[in-house]
Enzyme design. Structure first.
Site, PDB file in Angstrom:
ATOM      1  CG  ASP A 172       7.302 -43.812 -43.403  1.00  0.00           C
ATOM      2  OD1 ASP A 172       7.396 -44.017 -42.568  1.00  0.00           O
ATOM      3  OD2 ASP A 172       7.986 -42.546 -44.511  1.00  0.00           O
ATOM      4  CG  HIS A 173       5.427 -41.615 -47.913  1.00  0.00           C
ATOM      5  ND1 HIS A 173       5.582 -40.982 -48.849  1.00  0.00           N
ATOM      6  CD2 HIS A 173       6.550 -41.010 -47.108  1.00  0.00           C
ATOM      7  CE1 HIS A 173       6.775 -40.198 -48.944  1.00  0.00           C
ATOM      8  NE2 HIS A 173       7.427 -40.925 -47.284  1.00  0.00           N
ATOM      9  CG  ASP A 174      -0.428 -47.574 -47.323  1.00  0.00           C
ATOM     10  OD1 ASP A 174      -1.498 -46.980 -47.628  1.00  0.00           O
ATOM     11  OD2 ASP A 174      -0.495 -48.912 -46.593  1.00  0.00           O
ATOM     12  CB  THR A 223      -5.307 -45.195 -42.455  1.00  0.00           C
ATOM     13  OG1 THR A 223      -4.678 -45.354 -43.339  1.00  0.00           O
ATOM     14  CG2 THR A 223      -6.803 -43.960 -42.652  1.00  0.00           C
ATOM     15  CG  PHE A 262      -5.775 -49.395 -40.670  1.00  0.00           C
ATOM     16  CD1 PHE A 262      -5.615 -50.658 -39.638  1.00  0.00           C
ATOM     17  CD2 PHE A 262      -6.583 -48.471 -39.756  1.00  0.00           C
ATOM     18  CE1 PHE A 262      -6.501 -50.501 -38.162  1.00  0.00           C
ATOM     19  CE2 PHE A 262      -7.480 -48.517 -38.749  1.00  0.00           C
ATOM     20  CZ  PHE A 262      -7.225 -49.283 -38.079  1.00  0.00           C
ATOM     21  CG  ASP A 265      -5.408 -48.242 -44.989  1.00  0.00           C
ATOM     22  OD1 ASP A 265      -4.846 -48.002 -45.657  1.00  0.00           O
ATOM     23  OD2 ASP A 265      -6.391 -47.597 -44.373  1.00  0.00           O
ATOM     24  CB  SER A 315      -3.786 -44.474 -47.287  1.00  0.00           C
ATOM     25  OG  SER A 315      -2.386 -44.602 -46.809  1.00  0.00           O
ATOM     26  CD  GLU A 372       9.041 -36.682 -50.541  1.00  0.00           C
ATOM     27  OE1 GLU A 372       9.272 -37.389 -50.246  1.00  0.00           O
ATOM     28  OE2 GLU A 372       8.323 -35.894 -49.211  1.00  0.00           O
TER      29      GLU A 372
END
Length: 933
Positions: free
Chosen positions: A238-240, A321, A323, A325, A327, A399
């Site tokens: 989810d954080h990506d 992004t 995608f 990917d 990130s 977190e």
């Protein structure tokens, strides 16, 4: 002498503030004020309001000492990356300007109309441009080079050449259904207390939490099929793909009220109201909540873009992004990507912690010393109440320990791959190694998510229905993450979070020295990892302990609804209420609208609802609160549904998650299965890899489950790492034809190059590191005689010489450094959080009542003289076309008999500092705030 100096500065500043506005108004009365000037005045005032609120927030953050409150920690976790912050600020200026224009126009015409009805399109374009929004509404220029087709851009832009903004960072979340706002444009559901839905007001979100969602920490049903790692992977992914920044200010724009102190709805404050019987002893009537930042050109701003007659309701921005990917590892902006890389390495490595090691293995680095320290401090350090957080591709890495563990795992995997690829291809430059390792890590994220994770969430039937097999790239598929997916559907995982953090020893038993921690004891606590046995005990706990099962009458435990982000006893937050409030903030339509969207029957009666929610008591409680099925918040409705067969969601969320995953896959030009991304041999090797193999390669574990998401008993359900298959990197060995006459290229100081092919020829594409500019040819081509040009040079850029877009705020002094610059402050000022603005450090001598009295006398006399002169000049002055008092901020007005001059804010000079605002280009000042000096 010091007091005299302070008094002198005070008087000079006071005179300047008083004199120039009067002179400016006199000129306007003499020659008349053109329409452009009126628009400019509104924009200046809007910038002042937004920047003053942001500045007040910065000052409060700087002066705060001690442990942060839960609300402050939530704000920290939602802090936008600088590029996102620039865009969010521009949108807030745009929105504040339009609201001010609304008040002006309505006051003048004595009727309600939109300001775009009274202004020309040219002036609307001026507003859009001067606010800083316009550049972010325009499509980016997409390079047409071989390199652009080889590696995905860090921002995600230009993935689809026909729609270059699809899936890019800092663009609006997609809408699959029109939003529902109470004013049609921007006001959240539940903003106005008297607003009714199907004849009833929406229930307060905290009441929904207390009566339907919350259960005790002791009431936890374990998942008998899946491990805690399934939950952790969902949150990590989810954080990506999604991050919606909150407002850049934590104070109301209309008067600077601190959102943590007010219980009124004042944009951006949208507090969560508490029922009287559930308020803490201190009597707090609400929990603080900040609205998500609006995307540029939406809400009240919407009519300024595209068709002026078409409403464009408020949309929210995705700072990442869309995608898959990785990130989370590499970031979604060039600035963050640069921070994360190790520029001294020839192997294309990522930065690691400079001092601490985990049995020889790397930890994530800490954020730079200048960044806000929001995490728990290192234990045993006297007087320390805060410590640095980890630096990763996503700012939420600290977190909870499970997130930190996965971020650390993939940092190590990148560096492992990079070192191995460099050993195979010694001729590769550092940038080529980095990009190839990044490409592999991104592919592994895609494989683990679509092959191993999503089928378990949706169940096999829904996966086949909504996702299905890969059939190739689809240029018509929009991969942009949808608002309902990010804000509701993919938040189902919050109901699978266990209240305990489990750490296990080498035998996968409770660790004798590291007992389990309640979740609230581990929020924002890097030292849980650094001083808690390292990564291995956490990974063992995630592998060998079950996830919490999502049960209809056991949705979320007290660690999340009563102790979210609690590092002290000062206050609390409630994740369930935040999720419900966020859905209303974003204007998400109700539960039945989304069921209809997915082709599911609407639930109109209690009997209908009981077919979707087997627990009659839960269904009754929901209807008792919402009164009508159409009013049910989509997150709650989807969360409470009966599971599909062999799934961990009900039919609604299976539909929404499945549709999103298919779009992310089919709409991604760089998806790992697309034929141009990897060779056939490389794809075959990638398919062999797994999350279990990644754990074996980057931790001290020697035995793992074959399937990391399947919970099992140790040792019978665990395999030796020697039997866990993985990819063979020989498929990435690069060779050149024997008749190649170009050889290996020369390296460039402070620059780099990567290989690619264009029309069957070898091509080198050079680039310079940040802070340097390229001189010479960017691209070299291999010919029969060798390289067609000499390699370029990389020359240092003097950022301080850029007068049009100075890198430091006017309050700071700029010093050029090799590859960068420094912003310096004179004592006793210090740099604020943005690293560019000087703010009061708290050590300034305070102005005495004597100096204040003298200043007031001087201002009064000087202003009176100036007023007299101006009034005599303008005895026959022209009348203003727009009325005054547009801001409601108490701005003083100059009156000359029957004539009235347009008032000027006392902070006009400060607002003028912001006139040349950055349009968002890389390297410009990202936080142009009012002067602190």
């Amino acid at each position: 002498m010091r007091a005299l100096a302070v008094l002198s500065v005070t008087l000079v500043m006071a005179c300047t503030e008083a004199f120039f506005p009067f002179i400016s108004r006199g000129k306007e009365l003499l020659w008349g004020k053109p329409e452009e000037s009126r628009v400019s005045s509104v924009l200046e005032e809007s910038k002042r309001l937004v920047d003053t609120a942001m500045y007040a927030t910065m000052q409060r953050n700087l002066k705060k000492r001690g442990i942060l409150s839960p609300a402050q920690l939530l704000s920290f976790s939602k802090l936008p990356e600088p590029t996102s912050g620039v865009i969010a600020r521009a949108a807030e200026i745009m929105e504040t300007s339009i609201q001010a224009m609304k008040r002006k126009v309505n006051l003048k015409t004595q009727q309600s109309q939109h300001p775009t009805d009274a202004l020309s399109e040219d002036l609307l374009s001026i507003i859009a441009n001067m606010s800083g929004c316009l550049p972010y509404m325009l499509p980016p220029k997409c390079p047409n080079t071989c390199l652009a087709n080889k590696y995905r851009p860090i921002t995600g832009a230009c993935n689809n050449r026909d729609h270059p903004r699809w899936g890019a960072s800092n663009t609006a979340l997609a809408r699959w259904l029109p939003p529902v706002y109470e004013d049609g444009f921007s006001q959240p559901r539940g903003w106005n207390p008297g607003f009714l839905y199907n004849g009833f007001p929406l229930p307060p979100v905290r009441e929904v939490t207390r009566h339907v969602i919350q259960v005790s920490n002791e009431v936890v049903t374990d998942d008998d099929r899946y491990s805690d790692l399934l939950m952790a992977w969902g949150q990590y992914i989810d954080h990506d793909i999604a991050f919606t920044p909150q407002s850049t200010s934590k104070a109301a724009f209309g008067g600077g009220a601190d959102c943590q102190m007010t219980c009124e709805n004042q944009n951006p404050c949208f507090p969560i109201q508490l029922p009287e019987e559930a308020r803490p002893a201190a009597g707090t009537a609400c929990l603080p909540f900040y609205r998500s930042s609006a995307a540029c050109g939406t809400g009240d701003q919407g009519a300024l873009f595209g068709n002026l007659s078409t409403a464009n309701p408020r949309q929210q921005m995705n700072g990442l992004t869309s995608f898959l990917d990785a990130s989370t590892v590499y970031g979604s902006s060039p600035a963050l990507e640069r921070q994360l890389r190790n520029w001294t390495s020839a192997e294309g490595l990522l930065r690691v912690h400079a001092r601490l090691r985990d049995s020889g293995r790397a930890y994530l680095p800490f954020v730079p010393p200048r960044a806000p320290a929001a995490c728990a401090p290192e234990p045993g350090i006297p007087g320390e109440t805060r410590g640095p957080c980890f630096l990763a591709g996503d700012g939420r890495a600290s977190e909870v320990p499970s997130l930190t563990a996965l971020h650390t795992l993939w940092l190590r995997e990148h560096n492992r791959l990079a070192a191995a690829l460099k050993a195979l291809n010694a001729h590769w430059s550092a940038d080529a190694v980095y990009q190839e390792a990044r490409k592999v890590v991104g592919a592994l994220h895609q494989i683990i998510t679509l092959r191993d994770y999503i089928p378990r969430i949706l169940g096999p039937e829904a996966f086949q229905q909504y996702v299905g097999p890969y059939e190739g790239y689809d240029s018509t598929a929009n991969p942009t993450v949808s608002n309902v997916f990010s804000t509701a559907a993919f938040r189902f995982g919050h109901a699978t979070i266990h209240p305990l953090v489990r750490r296990l020893d080498a035998s996968f038993q409770e660790h004798p020295d590291l007992p389990g921690l309640w979740l609230h004891q581990a929020f924002f606590s890097p030292w849980t990892l650094l001083r808690g046995g390292g990564l291995d005990p956490l990974i063992r706990g995630l592998l060998a302990r079950p996830a919490k099962l999502q049960v209809q009458d056991q949705l979320m435990n007290e660690e999340l609804t009563e102790r979210l982000f609690v590092l002290s006893n000062s206050s609390t937050l409630d994740l369930a209420s935040i999720n419900l409030q966020r859905g209303r903030d974003h204007g998400l339509p109700g539960y039945n609208e989304w069921r209809e969207f997915c082709g599911l029957p609407r639930l109109e009666t209690p009997a209908d609802l009981s077919t979707a929610i087997a627990s009659r008591s839960v269904a009754d409680k929901i209807l008792d609160l919402y009164k009508h099925p159409d009013n049910i918040d989509v997150w709650l409705g989807g969360l409470a549904e009966n599971f599909l067969p062999r799934a961990r969601t009900g039919p609604l969320f299976a539909c929404l998650i499945g549709k999103q995953m298919k779009a992310l896959r089919d709409g991604d030009w760089f998806w790992w299965e697309n034929s141009h991304v990897f060779t056939d041999a490389q794809r075959r090797e990638l398919e062999k890899h797994s999350l279990s193999r990644v754990i074996c390669d980057n931790t001290g574990l020697t035995r793992v489950p074959m399937d990391a998401f399947q919970v099992g008993k140790f040792p019978e359900d665990f395999e030796s790492c020697d039997s866990i298959t993985g990819m063979n990197l020989e498929a990435w060995r690069e060779t050149f034809p024997q008749d190649d006459k170009c050889g290996f290229p020369e390296s460039v100081e402070n620059g780099d190059f990567v290989h690619c092919e264009e029309s069957g020829r070898r091509v080198l594409v050079y680039s310079c590191r940040h802070g340097y500019e390229l001189q010479g040819r960017e691209q070299l081509t291999c010919t029969q005689e060798g390289w067609d040009f000499q390699p370029p040079l990389c020359k240092d850029v003097n950022e301080c010489a850029d007068g049009a877009h100075p890198p430091c705020h006017a309050s700071a002094r700029c010093r050029n450094t090799k590859g960068g610059f420094q912003c310096l402050c004179a004592d006793p000022y210090e740099l604020g959080d943005d690293g560019r603005t000087c703010v009061d450090s708290g050590r300034l001598p305070r102005v005495t009542w004597i100096s204040m009295s003298l200043a007031a006398l001087l201002i009064g006399g000087f202003a009176g003289l100036t007023s007299t002169v101006i009034c005599r000049w303008t005895r026959t002055g022209t009348k203003s076309t727009l009325p005054i008092s547009e801001t409601g901020g108490g701005t003083p007005e100059l009156r000359c008999g029957k004539h009235q001059a347009v008032g000027t804010s006392p902070q006009r000079a400060a607002a003028q500092d912001s006139e040349q605002e950055s349009a968002g280009m890389e390297g410009r000042d990202t936080h142009r705030l009012p002067r602190a000096l």
